[in-house]
Design a protein around this motif. Structure first.
Motif, mmCIF file in Angstrom:
data_model
loop_
_atom_site.group_PDB
_atom_site.id
_atom_site.type_symbol
_atom_site.label_atom_id
_atom_site.label_comp_id
_atom_site.label_asym_id
_atom_site.label_seq_id
_atom_site.Cartn_x
_atom_site.Cartn_y
_atom_site.Cartn_z
ATOM 1 N N THR A 1 0.846 -1.195 0.000
ATOM 2 C CA THR A 1 0.000 0.000 0.000
ATOM 3 C C THR A 1 0.879 1.242 0.000
ATOM 4 O OG1 THR A 1 -1.831 1.106 1.136
ATOM 5 C CG2 THR A 1 -0.155 0.101 2.532
ATOM 6 N N GLU A 2 0.346 2.299 -0.536
ATOM 7 C CA GLU A 2 1.060 3.576 -0.562
ATOM 8 C C GLU A 2 0.456 4.473 0.501
ATOM 9 O OE1 GLU A 2 3.876 6.222 -1.460
ATOM 10 O OE2 GLU A 2 3.689 4.434 -2.731
ATOM 11 N N SER A 3 1.204 4.695 1.587
ATOM 12 C CA SER A 3 0.735 5.533 2.681
ATOM 13 C C SER A 3 1.156 6.976 2.440
ATOM 14 C CB SER A 3 1.309 5.043 4.018
ATOM 15 O OG SER A 3 1.102 5.994 5.039
ATOM 16 N N SER A 4 0.225 7.890 2.647
ATOM 17 C CA SER A 4 0.566 9.310 2.491
ATOM 18 C C SER A 4 1.559 9.763 3.555
ATOM 19 C CB SER A 4 -0.705 10.165 2.560
ATOM 20 O OG SER A 4 -1.364 9.988 3.812
ATOM 21 N N HIS A 5 1.631 9.011 4.649
ATOM 22 C CA HIS A 5 2.549 9.357 5.740
ATOM 23 C C HIS A 5 3.893 8.635 5.641
ATOM 24 C CE1 HIS A 5 -0.503 11.566 7.995
ATOM 25 N NE2 HIS A 5 -1.339 10.579 7.728
ATOM 26 N N TYR A 6 3.850 7.321 5.299
ATOM 27 C CA TYR A 6 5.039 6.485 5.456
ATOM 28 C C TYR A 6 5.557 5.880 4.153
ATOM 29 C CZ TYR A 6 3.261 6.836 10.214
ATOM 30 O OH TYR A 6 2.790 7.315 11.412
ATOM 31 N N GLY A 7 4.947 6.208 3.029
ATOM 32 C CA GLY A 7 5.408 5.667 1.760
ATOM 33 C C GLY A 7 4.895 4.257 1.529
ATOM 34 N N LYS A 8 5.658 3.467 0.790
ATOM 35 C CA LYS A 8 5.238 2.115 0.453
ATOM 36 C C LYS A 8 5.424 1.175 1.643
ATOM 37 C CE LYS A 8 6.028 2.400 -4.527
ATOM 38 N NZ LYS A 8 6.746 1.853 -5.702
ATOM 39 N N ILE A 9 4.377 0.407 1.934
ATOM 40 C CA ILE A 9 4.413 -0.545 3.049
ATOM 41 C C ILE A 9 3.870 -1.877 2.566
ATOM 42 C CG2 ILE A 9 3.657 -1.047 5.394
ATOM 43 C CD1 ILE A 9 3.063 1.954 5.728
ATOM 44 N N LEU A 10 4.643 -2.921 2.767
ATOM 45 C CA LEU A 10 4.178 -4.284 2.481
ATOM 46 C C LEU A 10 3.499 -4.814 3.727
ATOM 47 C CD1 LEU A 10 4.406 -6.417 0.149
ATOM 48 C CD2 LEU A 10 6.268 -7.429 1.486
ATOM 49 N N TYR A 11 2.346 -5.464 3.567
ATOM 50 C CA TYR A 11 1.611 -5.904 4.750
ATOM 51 C C TYR A 11 0.805 -7.163 4.462
ATOM 52 C CZ TYR A 11 -2.767 -4.093 2.749
ATOM 53 O OH TYR A 11 -3.858 -3.882 1.956
ATOM 54 N N GLY A 12 0.498 -7.898 5.533
ATOM 55 C CA GLY A 12 -0.407 -9.033 5.426
ATOM 56 C C GLY A 12 -1.831 -8.515 5.452
ATOM 57 N N THR A 13 -2.600 -8.856 4.444
ATOM 58 C CA THR A 13 -3.924 -8.260 4.281
ATOM 59 C C THR A 13 -4.955 -8.913 5.202
ATOM 60 O OG1 THR A 13 -4.500 -9.754 2.462
ATOM 61 C CG2 THR A 13 -3.409 -7.677 1.891
ATOM 62 N N THR A 14 -6.179 -8.437 5.116
ATOM 63 C CA THR A 14 -7.252 -8.904 5.993
ATOM 64 C C THR A 14 -7.575 -10.380 5.769
ATOM 65 O OG1 THR A 14 -9.560 -8.556 6.633
ATOM 66 C CG2 THR A 14 -8.991 -8.135 4.330
ATOM 67 N N PRO A 15 -7.874 -11.125 6.844
ATOM 68 C CA PRO A 15 -8.309 -12.512 6.682
ATOM 69 C C PRO A 15 -9.795 -12.624 6.371
ATOM 70 C CG PRO A 15 -8.196 -12.000 9.008
ATOM 71 C CD PRO A 15 -7.713 -10.769 8.270
ATOM 72 N N PHE A 16 -10.513 -11.502 6.384
ATOM 73 C CA PHE A 16 -11.974 -11.539 6.225
ATOM 74 C C PHE A 16 -12.351 -11.481 4.746
ATOM 75 C CE2 PHE A 16 -11.130 -9.392 10.336
ATOM 76 C CZ PHE A 16 -11.561 -10.420 11.156
ATOM 77 N N GLN A 17 -12.371 -12.646 4.121
ATOM 78 C CA GLN A 17 -12.772 -12.765 2.718
ATOM 79 C C GLN A 17 -14.251 -13.141 2.702
ATOM 80 O OE1 GLN A 17 -10.547 -12.106 0.395
ATOM 81 N NE2 GLN A 17 -8.603 -12.224 1.497
ATOM 82 N N GLN A 18 -15.107 -12.133 2.668
ATOM 83 C CA GLN A 18 -16.542 -12.352 2.834
ATOM 84 C C GLN A 18 -17.306 -11.645 1.723
ATOM 85 O OE1 GLN A 18 -15.698 -12.161 7.609
ATOM 86 N NE2 GLN A 18 -17.208 -10.782 6.791
ATOM 87 N N GLU A 19 -18.380 -12.269 1.251
ATOM 88 C CA GLU A 19 -19.121 -11.716 0.126
ATOM 89 C C GLU A 19 -19.758 -10.376 0.453
ATOM 90 O OE1 GLU A 19 -22.954 -12.807 -2.747
ATOM 91 O OE2 GLU A 19 -22.398 -14.120 -1.079
ATOM 92 N N LYS A 20 -20.457 -10.292 1.574
ATOM 93 C CA LYS A 20 -21.209 -9.091 1.911
ATOM 94 C C LYS A 20 -20.433 -8.112 2.783
ATOM 95 C CE LYS A 20 -24.912 -10.931 -0.017
ATOM 96 N NZ LYS A 20 -25.418 -10.463 -1.314
ATOM 97 N N THR A 21 -19.568 -8.627 3.638
ATOM 98 C CA THR A 21 -18.874 -7.755 4.598
ATOM 99 C C THR A 21 -17.367 -8.031 4.608
ATOM 100 O OG1 THR A 21 -19.345 -9.377 6.350
ATOM 101 C CG2 THR A 21 -20.870 -7.512 6.114
ATOM 102 N N PRO A 22 -16.693 -7.839 3.491
ATOM 103 C CA PRO A 22 -15.250 -8.114 3.463
ATOM 104 C C PRO A 22 -14.463 -7.106 4.288
ATOM 105 C CG PRO A 22 -15.921 -7.009 1.446
ATOM 106 C CD PRO A 22 -17.183 -7.302 2.212
ATOM 107 N N GLY A 23 -13.357 -7.567 4.831
ATOM 108 C CA GLY A 23 -12.460 -6.633 5.501
ATOM 109 C C GLY A 23 -11.713 -5.801 4.474
ATOM 110 N N ARG A 24 -11.310 -4.591 4.882
ATOM 111 C CA ARG A 24 -10.570 -3.757 3.938
ATOM 112 C C ARG A 24 -9.630 -2.815 4.681
ATOM 113 N NH1 ARG A 24 -12.942 1.459 2.361
ATOM 114 N NH2 ARG A 24 -14.651 2.011 3.755
#
Length: 395
Positions: free
Chosen positions: A336-359
């Motif tokens: 992700t490109e943070s306006s504060h910290y630049g490029k950051i590699l991260y482990g994304t959300t575990p919530f893979q859901q049709e109606k209410t996905p994590g983001r």
């Protein structure tokens, strides 16, 4: 976790910031991220757990700070805190006081030994001690006979498991409040107790005849083969949880070492799962599997075992996980490109859901970045209020 699911989460930090911001591997500042606006450096661990959270500062050790906190509580669905037991009550901002201001408040305390019990006021149950105190560390690592000692998880596993339990308790309390009671409640979650819950058959086994689950390294007490094994270019996990998989493993090995397959399949002491668990049988089978693996790379071994539908996979480094085709396709590791910290590699959300996905909305904020917006929006602060409270070390 709640912020990834859409909750508006406000991180209340003391003036100067949460001490966790300062932690970095080997104390090296070049492993920290620097805010482009303020120049403030922050550690990667704190940043990773600050996703989607607003940051405000507030000194709860001052009377003015506590009064502000009470006003914030009136606008809040959930408060999560980890002060020593009873400390917030002494300050007049514990659950007993705040529920009078906001009866719908769900108050979650996460801590070391709990709010009650004979050792509740004793320090020392932070993550590594919690791991050790709950039986987890004793059962992890190589056996004493192999020169091994108890080993804690290198990750702050107890804190994460305890935090997950707290999040589940909070969601249950929200559900109860909305559908049944209309009121909030007090929730308590500790790291050690969350780990106690996941020690699988250790408790039933001990309760049966007093046996204590021993350390067994990478081997499994109930399944053979089910372990991490050395191979040509690293380590390989091979799982043979039942008879069909067991015979398929040796069919693969037998393609290159027919004598090994003949020896294994001809041994009457290896016919049943229970027969394979004696120490001598474990040593024999893992030694023979190792002889095959030493001539195969992780990818070669996985390809050959997969043809026989054997669960297997290489032990991957973090850089390999980041480029692993399946995880990459599903977006489990992202940049992700943070306006504060630049490029950051991260482990994304575990919530893979049709109606209410994590983001992800953002990765962390500088200390007190949201003071102006939050206090103006919720409490109507003016510029004069900010000047006065900052001079008094309240914000």
């Amino acid at each position: 976790m709640l912020s990834e699911l859409g909750a508006e989460v406000i991180q209340v930090e003391p003036p100067g910031g949460d001490p966790l911001r300062k932690l970095t591997p080997f104390g090296r500042k070049d492993y920290m991220f620097t805010d482009k606006e303020t120049g403030e450096a922050v550690g990667a661990h704190f940043l990773h757990e600050m996703r989607n959270k607003y940051s405000v500062t507030l000194n709860l050790e001052t009377e003015q700070g506590r009064e502000i906190f009470k006003k914030l509580a009136a606008h809040t669905d959930i408060i999560i805190e980890n002060d020593p037991p009873g400390h917030r009550d002494e300050l007049g901002i514990g659950y007993r006081q705040l529920k009078e201001i906001n009866p719908r408040l769900i108050y979650c305390w996460v801590g070391q030994l709990g709010q009650w019990g004979p050792r509740k006021d004793k320090p020392g149950m932070l993550d590594p001690v919690a791991q050790a105190a709950c039986g987890f560390v004793h059962g992890t690592g190589d056996p004493k006979e192999f020169g091994g000692t108890p080993m804690r998880s290198a990750l702050w596993m107890a804190d994460h498991v305890g935090g997950t339990a707290a999040a589940m308790g909070i969601l249950a309390a929200l559900y109860y409040r909305e559908l049944i009671s209309g009121e909030g409640q007090f929730i308590e979650a500790t790291s050690a107790e969350a780990i106690i819950r996941i020690l699988d058959y250790s408790w039933a086994w001990y309760g049966m005849d007093g046996s204590i689950r021993p350390r067994f390294g990478n081997w499994d007490l109930a399944i053979n083969i089910y372990a991490v094994n050395p191979c040509k270019d690293g380590y390989m996990m091979v799982g043979g949880g039942h008879d069909r998989l067991w015979y398929r493993i040796w069919r693969v090995v037998g393609d290159e070492h027919p004598a090994v397959e003949e020896d294994i399949l001809g041994d009457p002491h290896l016919r049943e799962v229970a027969d394979r668990l004696a120490m001598n049988q474990q040593i024999k089978t893992y030694t023979m599997l190792g002889e095959w693996l030493k001539d195969n790379s992780r990818s070669e071994a996985e390809k050959k075992l997969s043809k026989q539908q054997v669960a297997s996979g290489g032990v991957l480094y973090v850089n390999e996980v980041a480029e692993y085709p399946h995880f990459k396709y599903r977006g489990h590791v992202a940049e992700t490109e943070s306006s504060h910290y630049g490029k950051i590699l991260y482990g994304t959300t575990p919530f893979q859901q049709e109606k209410t996905p994590g983001r992800l909305k953002w990765m962390g904020r500088p200390t007190g970045y949201d003071n102006q917006e939050t206090y103006r929006r919720l409490l109507g602060f003016t510029s004069e209020d900010f000047t006065r409270l900052k001079q008094a070390n309240v914000l």
